[in-house]
Design an enzyme around this catalytic site. Sequence first.
Site, PDB file in Angstrom:
ATOM      1  N   ARG A  91     -20.990  -4.829  -4.850  1.00  0.00           N
ATOM      2  CA  ARG A  91     -21.807  -6.241  -5.055  1.00  0.00           C
ATOM      3  C   ARG A  91     -23.176  -6.012  -4.338  1.00  0.00           C
ATOM      4  O   ARG A  91     -22.902  -5.424  -3.368  1.00  0.00           O
ATOM      5  CB  ARG A  91     -20.012  -7.446  -4.616  1.00  0.00           C
ATOM      6  CG  ARG A  91     -19.229  -7.385  -5.375  1.00  0.00           C
ATOM      7  CD  ARG A  91     -18.604  -8.492  -4.563  1.00  0.00           C
ATOM      8  NE  ARG A  91     -18.245  -8.600  -4.006  1.00  0.00           N
ATOM      9  CZ  ARG A  91     -17.709  -9.313  -2.572  1.00  0.00           C
ATOM     10  NH1 ARG A  91     -18.227 -10.952  -2.651  1.00  0.00           N
ATOM     11  NH2 ARG A  91     -16.101  -9.323  -1.626  1.00  0.00           N
ATOM     12  N   GLY A  93     -16.231  -1.186   0.847  1.00  0.00           N
ATOM     13  CA  GLY A  93     -15.827  -2.686   0.626  1.00  0.00           C
ATOM     14  C   GLY A  93     -16.003  -3.596   1.725  1.00  0.00           C
ATOM     15  O   GLY A  93     -15.099  -4.948   1.840  1.00  0.00           O
ATOM     16  N   GLY A  94     -16.933  -3.509   2.061  1.00  0.00           N
ATOM     17  CA  GLY A  94     -17.809  -4.087   3.412  1.00  0.00           C
ATOM     18  C   GLY A  94     -18.019  -5.589   3.056  1.00  0.00           C
ATOM     19  O   GLY A  94     -18.522  -6.427   4.186  1.00  0.00           O
ATOM     20  N   LEU A  95     -18.295  -6.131   2.144  1.00  0.00           N
ATOM     21  CA  LEU A  95     -18.910  -7.752   2.280  1.00  0.00           C
ATOM     22  C   LEU A  95     -17.421  -8.727   1.830  1.00  0.00           C
ATOM     23  O   LEU A  95     -17.627  -9.812   1.289  1.00  0.00           O
ATOM     24  CB  LEU A  95     -19.214  -7.801   0.522  1.00  0.00           C
ATOM     25  CG  LEU A  95     -20.669  -7.027   0.993  1.00  0.00           C
ATOM     26  CD1 LEU A  95     -21.364  -6.756  -0.637  1.00  0.00           C
ATOM     27  CD2 LEU A  95     -22.221  -7.521   1.843  1.00  0.00           C
ATOM     28  N   TYR A 114       0.231  -4.813  -4.258  1.00  0.00           N
ATOM     29  CA  TYR A 114      -0.538  -4.892  -3.061  1.00  0.00           C
ATOM     30  C   TYR A 114       0.585  -4.482  -1.800  1.00  0.00           C
ATOM     31  O   TYR A 114      -0.193  -3.223  -1.425  1.00  0.00           O
ATOM     32  CB  TYR A 114      -0.828  -6.388  -2.741  1.00  0.00           C
ATOM     33  CG  TYR A 114      -1.593  -6.418  -1.149  1.00  0.00           C
ATOM     34  CD1 TYR A 114      -2.753  -6.006  -0.624  1.00  0.00           C
ATOM     35  CD2 TYR A 114      -1.682  -6.976  -0.332  1.00  0.00           C
ATOM     36  CE1 TYR A 114      -3.823  -5.569   0.194  1.00  0.00           C
ATOM     37  CE2 TYR A 114      -1.580  -7.127   1.473  1.00  0.00           C
ATOM     38  CZ  TYR A 114      -3.515  -7.101   0.920  1.00  0.00           C
ATOM     39  OH  TYR A 114      -3.498  -6.955   2.179  1.00  0.00           O
ATOM     40  N   ASP A 116     -18.874   3.004  -4.786  1.00  0.00           N
ATOM     41  CA  ASP A 116     -17.974   2.217  -5.638  1.00  0.00           C
ATOM     42  C   ASP A 116     -16.491   3.249  -4.930  1.00  0.00           C
ATOM     43  O   ASP A 116     -16.478   5.000  -5.978  1.00  0.00           O
ATOM     44  CB  ASP A 116     -17.672   2.336  -7.164  1.00  0.00           C
ATOM     45  CG  ASP A 116     -16.907   2.150  -8.175  1.00  0.00           C
ATOM     46  OD1 ASP A 116     -15.836   2.338  -7.858  1.00  0.00           O
ATOM     47  OD2 ASP A 116     -16.897   2.406  -9.594  1.00  0.00           O
ATOM     48  N   ILE A 117     -15.544   3.460  -4.840  1.00  0.00           N
ATOM     49  CA  ILE A 117     -14.760   4.255  -4.018  1.00  0.00           C
ATOM     50  C   ILE A 117     -13.863   5.252  -5.516  1.00  0.00           C
ATOM     51  O   ILE A 117     -13.122   5.608  -5.404  1.00  0.00           O
ATOM     52  CB  ILE A 117     -13.453   3.509  -3.233  1.00  0.00           C
ATOM     53  CG1 ILE A 117     -12.758   2.233  -4.431  1.00  0.00           C
ATOM     54  CG2 ILE A 117     -13.722   2.786  -1.742  1.00  0.00           C
ATOM     55  CD1 ILE A 117     -11.523   1.656  -3.542  1.00  0.00           C
TER      56      ILE A 117
HETATM   57  N1  LIG Z   1      -8.245 -10.734   5.383  1.00  0.00           N
HETATM   58  C1  LIG Z   1      -6.183 -10.594   5.396  1.00  0.00           C
HETATM   59  O1  LIG Z   1      -5.983 -11.252   5.963  1.00  0.00           O
HETATM   60  C2  LIG Z   1      -6.043  -9.052   5.687  1.00  0.00           C
HETATM   61  C3  LIG Z   1      -4.568  -9.076   6.100  1.00  0.00           C
HETATM   62  C4  LIG Z   1      -3.728  -7.482   6.097  1.00  0.00           C
HETATM   63  C5  LIG Z   1      -4.702  -6.636   5.782  1.00  0.00           C
HETATM   64  N2  LIG Z   1      -6.025  -7.000   5.283  1.00  0.00           N
HETATM   65  C6  LIG Z   1      -6.938  -5.323   4.591  1.00  0.00           C
HETATM   66  O2  LIG Z   1      -7.921  -4.990   5.094  1.00  0.00           O
HETATM   67  C7  LIG Z   1      -9.024  -4.823   4.409  1.00  0.00           C
HETATM   68  C8  LIG Z   1     -10.060  -5.768   3.582  1.00  0.00           C
HETATM   69  O3  LIG Z   1      -9.578  -7.208   4.091  1.00  0.00           O
HETATM   70  P1  LIG Z   1     -10.656  -8.231   2.918  1.00  0.00           P
HETATM   71  O4  LIG Z   1     -10.471  -9.839   3.708  1.00  0.00           O
HETATM   72  O5  LIG Z   1     -11.909  -7.997   3.493  1.00  0.00           O
HETATM   73  O6  LIG Z   1     -11.111  -7.738   1.573  1.00  0.00           O
HETATM   74  P2  LIG Z   1     -11.850  -9.217   0.668  1.00  0.00           P
HETATM   75  O7  LIG Z   1     -10.726  -9.203  -0.561  1.00  0.00           O
HETATM   76  O8  LIG Z   1     -12.568 -10.587   1.370  1.00  0.00           O
HETATM   77  O9  LIG Z   1     -13.042  -7.487   1.007  1.00  0.00           O
HETATM   78  C9  LIG Z   1     -12.113  -6.536  -0.380  1.00  0.00           C
HETATM   79  C10 LIG Z   1     -13.590  -5.998  -1.170  1.00  0.00           C
HETATM   80  O10 LIG Z   1     -13.470  -4.568  -1.989  1.00  0.00           O
HETATM   81  C11 LIG Z   1     -14.407  -4.680  -2.668  1.00  0.00           C
HETATM   82  N3  LIG Z   1     -13.957  -3.789  -3.922  1.00  0.00           N
HETATM   83  C12 LIG Z   1     -13.158  -4.096  -4.845  1.00  0.00           C
HETATM   84  N4  LIG Z   1     -13.825  -2.927  -5.400  1.00  0.00           N
HETATM   85  C13 LIG Z   1     -14.195  -1.854  -5.098  1.00  0.00           C
HETATM   86  C14 LIG Z   1     -14.486  -0.438  -5.630  1.00  0.00           C
HETATM   87  N5  LIG Z   1     -13.660   0.115  -6.570  1.00  0.00           N
HETATM   88  N6  LIG Z   1     -15.181   0.266  -5.123  1.00  0.00           N
HETATM   89  C15 LIG Z   1     -15.633  -0.508  -3.166  1.00  0.00           C
HETATM   90  N7  LIG Z   1     -15.344  -1.656  -2.946  1.00  0.00           N
HETATM   91  C16 LIG Z   1     -14.694  -2.705  -4.239  1.00  0.00           C
HETATM   92  C17 LIG Z   1     -14.531  -5.851  -2.819  1.00  0.00           C
HETATM   93  O11 LIG Z   1     -15.965  -6.842  -3.743  1.00  0.00           O
HETATM   94  C18 LIG Z   1     -14.029  -6.494  -1.799  1.00  0.00           C
HETATM   95  O12 LIG Z   1     -15.742  -7.031  -0.749  1.00  0.00           O
HETATM   96  C19 LIG Z   1      -7.889  -4.825   2.529  1.00  0.00           C
HETATM   97  O13 LIG Z   1      -7.884  -3.354   2.861  1.00  0.00           O
HETATM   98  C20 LIG Z   1      -7.012  -5.773   3.161  1.00  0.00           C
HETATM   99  O14 LIG Z   1      -5.391  -5.065   2.411  1.00  0.00           O
HETATM  100  C21 LIG Z   1      -6.500  -8.232   5.300  1.00  0.00           C
HETATM  101  C1  LIG Z   2      -1.807 -10.747   4.605  1.00  0.00           C
HETATM  102  C2  LIG Z   2      -2.640 -10.270   3.435  1.00  0.00           C
HETATM  103  O1  LIG Z   2      -2.647  -8.802   3.751  1.00  0.00           O
HETATM  104  C3  LIG Z   2      -3.877 -10.979   2.614  1.00  0.00           C
HETATM  105  N1  LIG Z   2      -4.118 -12.172   3.372  1.00  0.00           N
HETATM  106  C4  LIG Z   2      -3.196 -10.843   1.874  1.00  0.00           C
HETATM  107  O2  LIG Z   2      -2.577 -12.672   1.860  1.00  0.00           O
HETATM  108  O3  LIG Z   2      -2.958 -10.679   0.683  1.00  0.00           O
END
Ligand SMILES: NC(=O)c1ccc[n+]([C@@H]2O[C@H](COP(=O)([O-])OP(=O)(O)OC[C@H]3O[C@@H](n4cnc5c(N)ncnc54)[C@H](O)[C@@H]3O)[C@@H](O)[C@H]2O)c1
Ligand SMILES: C[C@@H](O)[C@H](N)C(=O)O
Length: 369
Positions: A86, A58-60, A191, A102-103
């Site tokens: 993506r 999910g690195g993008l 979530y 794809d996970i």
């Molecule tokens: N951004 C935040 O504020 C925040 C806060 C708390 C926790 N997190 C956690 O950190 C992680 C990364 O967050 P983020 O903000 O970069 O999320 P994001 O939603 O920006 O990115 C998630 C990525 O997962 C990919 N994805 C979706 N389905 C997939 C599949 N089947 N196989 C592989 N990849 C797939 C998407 O294409 C997307 O690029 C997540 O697990 C999120 O829960 C984020």
């Molecule tokens: C807090 C975090 O998990 C994410 N940014 C969300 O709002 O869903």
Amino acid sequence: MLFIRMLRQVGQSPACGCWTPVLPVRFLGISPRQIPADANFHSASFSDTDHPRVLITGGLGQLGVGLANLLRKRFGKDNVILSDIRKPPDHVFHSGPFIYSDILDYKNLREIVVNNRITWLFHYSALLSAIGEANVSLARAVNITGLHNILDVAAEHNLRLFVPSTIGAFGPTSPRNPTPDLCIQRPRTIYGVSKVHAELMGEYYHYRYGLDFRCLRYPGIISADSQPGGGTTDYAVQIFHDATKHGKFECNLEARTRLPMMYIDDCLRATLEVMEAPAESLSMRTYNVSAMSFTPEELAQEVLKHVPEFQITYNVDAVRQAIADSWPMKFDDSNARKDWGWKHDFDLPELVTTMLNFHGSETRVAQAN
Ligand SMILES: NC(=O)c1ccc[n+]([C@@H]2O[C@H](COP(=O)([O-])OP(=O)(O)OC[C@H]3O[C@@H](n4cnc5c(N)ncnc54)[C@H](O)[C@@H]3O)[C@@H](O)[C@H]2O)c1
Ligand SMILES: C[C@@H](O)[C@H](N)C(=O)O
């Protein structure tokens, strides 16, 4: 599922219906310490002097590219593989190894881990809180079924596994100000439910199979050069774009909604630090990490110090507001600070200056072109 998969692999003869008892001892409930020194695992061995071979799923999204940049500086460009479903933008594609993953496809995951001799896995794929409520079945598949695949591949190949959790893993019956590591967790979003499940499953695999599972509960993360992917805390990223471009911002949360937040550099550094922490320093496997806590009103006041004409208005989104009202207002991260020395660098004033500097310079470049 892991167990069933292992049993399928190692062979029930369809003819006689009998089992061949060739399961690795790890999966038969024997402690990893009881494994003979010459046990033949199919994972690459990893010593402290080697660099880990890293996969980010999910690195993008908002966080993955920044994490890849940080890890590549530390472990070398070619040792860190970014993956997603993506298509990567040019600058990401040319900045280091990128692969489709794809996970939900276990075989594809296993192939990547084996072919690239992966030793550390950062599992970032997820559907966030607001977008998850809009598509519950997809969120359930990606966040729960996908996680099962990740746990299985990590246990099977002896990987060190990082899975982020979130403030969203708590709910309205949790203590909210502050929220400690261990307390009641009854989230009301798919979530949040999937993240509590991830915490518990990861810890179970750790105690049951010896999986080196590490997990941080992130606050809302604020980044300048990447867009959030459908969360409740997204307003705290968007406000900076709009303040520098238009001098005003319409907020989808109420003025007094207090949530824990963190600048991305702190978040990624915490992630690397907990992954590098000696196992004996970790008294737990899931930690809260925190930096600051603010409301839209307080954030707007801080922006106003730099952008005097700035105006904030409110047009509340009922779904996001209900989610935010059930989440922690302030995180207690004293265990992370005590166990592995966690310390944040960015408070609200530094965050606002950094974000406005980034967007201000972007806007000036755009205007000059
Ligand atoms: N951004 C935040 O504020 C925040 C806060 C708390 C926790 N997190 C956690 O950190 C992680 C990364 O967050 P983020 O903000 O970069 O999320 P994001 O939603 O920006 O990115 C998630 C990525 O997962 C990919 N994805 C979706 N389905 C997939 C599949 N089947 N196989 C592989 N990849 C797939 C998407 O294409 C997307 O690029 C997540 O697990 C999120 O829960 C984020
Ligand atoms: C807090 C975090 O998990 C994410 N940014 C969300 O709002 O869903």
